[in-house]
Write a protein that holds these residues in place. Structure first.
Motif, PDB file in Angstrom:
ATOM      1  N   GLN A 157       1.474   6.748  -6.807  1.00 29.94           N
ATOM      2  CA  GLN A 157       0.402   7.658  -7.210  1.00 29.94           C
ATOM      3  C   GLN A 157       0.857   9.107  -7.067  1.00 29.94           C
ATOM      4  O   GLN A 157       0.610   9.930  -7.955  1.00 29.94           O
ATOM      5  CB  GLN A 157      -0.846   7.419  -6.349  1.00 29.94           C
ATOM      6  N   GLN A 158       1.521   9.412  -5.950  1.00 30.58           N
ATOM      7  CA  GLN A 158       1.990  10.781  -5.721  1.00 30.58           C
ATOM      8  C   GLN A 158       3.049  11.189  -6.746  1.00 30.58           C
ATOM      9  O   GLN A 158       3.083  12.344  -7.191  1.00 30.58           O
ATOM     10  CB  GLN A 158       2.564  10.901  -4.316  1.00 30.58           C
ATOM     11  N   TYR A 159       3.921  10.246  -7.113  1.00 39.11           N
ATOM     12  CA  TYR A 159       5.007  10.547  -8.043  1.00 39.11           C
ATOM     13  C   TYR A 159       4.585  10.463  -9.504  1.00 39.11           C
ATOM     14  O   TYR A 159       5.344  10.846 -10.398  1.00 39.11           O
ATOM     15  CB  TYR A 159       6.177   9.580  -7.819  1.00 39.11           C
ATOM     16  N   GLY A 160       3.379   9.944  -9.749  1.00 41.11           N
ATOM     17  CA  GLY A 160       2.907   9.800 -11.124  1.00 41.11           C
ATOM     18  C   GLY A 160       3.464   8.569 -11.816  1.00 41.11           C
ATOM     19  O   GLY A 160       3.492   8.508 -13.054  1.00 41.11           O
ATOM     20  N   PHE A 161       3.896   7.563 -11.025  1.00 42.70           N
ATOM     21  CA  PHE A 161       4.430   6.334 -11.592  1.00 42.70           C
ATOM     22  C   PHE A 161       3.308   5.329 -11.837  1.00 42.70           C
ATOM     23  O   PHE A 161       2.237   5.415 -11.241  1.00 42.70           O
ATOM     24  CB  PHE A 161       5.460   5.698 -10.647  1.00 42.70           C
ATOM     25  N   ASN A 162       3.579   4.349 -12.691  1.00 46.73           N
ATOM     26  CA  ASN A 162       2.618   3.276 -12.949  1.00 46.73           C
ATOM     27  C   ASN A 162       2.564   2.334 -11.745  1.00 46.73           C
ATOM     28  O   ASN A 162       3.605   1.883 -11.262  1.00 46.73           O
ATOM     29  CB  ASN A 162       3.035   2.503 -14.207  1.00 46.73           C
ATOM     30  N   TYR A 163       1.380   2.023 -11.268  1.00 46.25           N
ATOM     31  CA  TYR A 163       1.232   1.169 -10.081  1.00 46.25           C
ATOM     32  C   TYR A 163       0.249   0.027 -10.308  1.00 46.25           C
ATOM     33  O   TYR A 163      -0.230  -0.606  -9.360  1.00 46.25           O
ATOM     34  CB  TYR A 163       0.771   2.004  -8.886  1.00 46.25           C
ATOM     35  N   GLU A 164      -0.044  -0.293 -11.562  1.00 46.12           N
ATOM     36  CA  GLU A 164      -1.072  -1.290 -11.865  1.00 46.12           C
ATOM     37  C   GLU A 164      -0.730  -2.665 -11.308  1.00 46.12           C
ATOM     38  O   GLU A 164      -1.572  -3.345 -10.698  1.00 46.12           O
ATOM     39  CB  GLU A 164      -1.298  -1.354 -13.371  1.00 46.12           C
ATOM     40  N   LEU A 165       0.488  -3.119 -11.503  1.00 49.34           N
ATOM     41  CA  LEU A 165       0.886  -4.438 -11.008  1.00 49.34           C
ATOM     42  C   LEU A 165       0.875  -4.479  -9.485  1.00 49.34           C
ATOM     43  O   LEU A 165       0.503  -5.492  -8.883  1.00 49.34           O
ATOM     44  CB  LEU A 165       2.273  -4.809 -11.544  1.00 49.34           C
ATOM     45  N   GLY A 210       0.808  -1.215   0.000  1.00 53.12           N
ATOM     46  CA  GLY A 210       0.000   0.000   0.000  1.00 53.12           C
ATOM     47  C   GLY A 210       0.838   1.261   0.000  1.00 53.12           C
ATOM     48  O   GLY A 210       0.508   2.241  -0.677  1.00 53.12           O
ATOM     49  N   ILE A 211       1.931   1.252   0.746  1.00 53.36           N
ATOM     50  CA  ILE A 211       2.839   2.411   0.758  1.00 53.36           C
ATOM     51  C   ILE A 211       3.418   2.627  -0.638  1.00 53.36           C
ATOM     52  O   ILE A 211       3.497   3.768  -1.132  1.00 53.36           O
ATOM     53  CB  ILE A 211       3.964   2.209   1.791  1.00 53.36           C
ATOM     54  N   VAL A 212       3.826   1.545  -1.269  1.00 54.81           N
ATOM     55  CA  VAL A 212       4.389   1.641  -2.625  1.00 54.81           C
ATOM     56  C   VAL A 212       3.366   2.244  -3.587  1.00 54.81           C
ATOM     57  O   VAL A 212       3.682   3.152  -4.370  1.00 54.81           O
ATOM     58  CB  VAL A 212       4.838   0.249  -3.121  1.00 54.81           C
ATOM     59  N   ILE A 213       2.135   1.759  -3.528  1.00 52.03           N
ATOM     60  CA  ILE A 213       1.090   2.284  -4.410  1.00 52.03           C
ATOM     61  C   ILE A 213       0.851   3.764  -4.150  1.00 52.03           C
ATOM     62  O   ILE A 213       0.768   4.578  -5.080  1.00 52.03           O
ATOM     63  CB  ILE A 213      -0.220   1.496  -4.221  1.00 52.03           C
ATOM     64  N   ASP A 214       0.729   4.115  -2.873  1.00 53.03           N
ATOM     65  CA  ASP A 214       0.447   5.503  -2.513  1.00 53.03           C
ATOM     66  C   ASP A 214       1.542   6.434  -3.025  1.00 53.03           C
ATOM     67  O   ASP A 214       1.258   7.507  -3.588  1.00 53.03           O
ATOM     68  CB  ASP A 214       0.305   5.616  -1.002  1.00 53.03           C
ATOM     69  N   LEU A 215       2.798   6.049  -2.840  1.00 52.91           N
ATOM     70  CA  LEU A 215       3.908   6.894  -3.287  1.00 52.91           C
ATOM     71  C   LEU A 215       3.981   6.958  -4.811  1.00 52.91           C
ATOM     72  O   LEU A 215       4.257   8.015  -5.385  1.00 52.91           O
ATOM     73  CB  LEU A 215       5.222   6.379  -2.705  1.00 52.91           C
TER      74      LEU A 215
END
Length: 236
Positions: A181-189, A174-179
């Motif tokens: 999202q904030q950085y504008g990185f792809n988080y689909e996987l 969840g931390i990885v996804i949240d960050l």
């Protein structure tokens, strides 16, 4: 696993340097990760009635008194009724289904008694007529265990040694996804991984199947992009 280790696991997945101390640090990286950890932890806690933060609470009624304080760590009820231990009877909420409430009122401790939540109190619609032991289960908002200087519980990470009472891996993802999202990185996987683990955990957490006043599942703190079709949506 403590929050220092959880955050550094997340930093590794983000391909960022390890953080020497997540607590009492003025570094932007430390504050970003600790802030994310607290936000995500609270979101995970309200997504499901996790059995290890469900607490049974008992109190005695007092003749003539309608209002009784909720526990200080109270987050939400884990059931739609209160249980009268002395009389083996149930007391329903004021907004319960009318047919259920009508049937239940025939066997309540005191005539037509029902309850509602008012501010930080359980308030009965009529005063108690005698002393009775009442029991209910609730979900605690204290999702962090502090072990520095003795064991205590709280609702926020503050020290490196603080521990999450729920799943460490779910919090890490969840931390990885949240960050991301904030950085504008792809988080689909990462989101697929989060949902799969969430589904596995809830399927195994039998204690959480007792419904609260609202649905068992709460909205996910993470959403797929509009143009993405998830492989697995899990229980979210």
């Amino acid at each position: 696993m403590n929050i220092q280790q959880i955050i550094n696991n997340a930093a590794t997945r983000m391909k960022e340097p390890a953080i020497a101390s997540v607590a009492n640090s003025a570094s932007e990286q430390s504050m970003a990760y600790l802030g994310s950890a607290n936000k995500v932890a609270k979101s995970i806690a309200v997504m499901y009635n996790w059995s290890n933060i469900i607490i049974d609470h008992e109190f005695n009624t007092v003749a003539g008194l309608k209002d009784y304080p909720l526990p200080t760590d109270y987050e939400r009820l884990n059931s739609t009724y209160l249980y009268n231990i002395d009389n083996n009877l149930y007391i329903t909420s004021e907004d319960a289904d009318r047919a259920l409430a009508s049937e239940a009122s025939k066997t309540t401790t005191w005539t037509s008694a029902r309850y509602r939540l008012v501010r930080d109190n359980i308030s009965f619609t009529v005063p108690a007529d005698q002393v009775n032991k009442i029991k209910f289960s609730y979900v605690s908002k204290d999702i962090v265990k502090e072990t520095d200087g003795g064991i205590s519980y709280k609702n926020i990470f503050e020290k490196n040694s603080d521990e999450f009472l729920l799943d460490d891996e779910l919090l890490t993802i969840g931390i990885v996804i949240d960050l991301k999202q904030q950085y504008g990185f792809n988080y689909e996987l990462d989101l697929n991984e989060f949902n799969k683990r969430f589904s596995m955990l809830t399927e195994n957490d039998k204690g959480g199947y007792i419904l609260s006043d609202s649905d068992t599942y709460r909205p996910s703190p993470f959403q797929y992009p509009n143009d993405y079709q998830p492989v697995c949506n899990g229980g979210i």
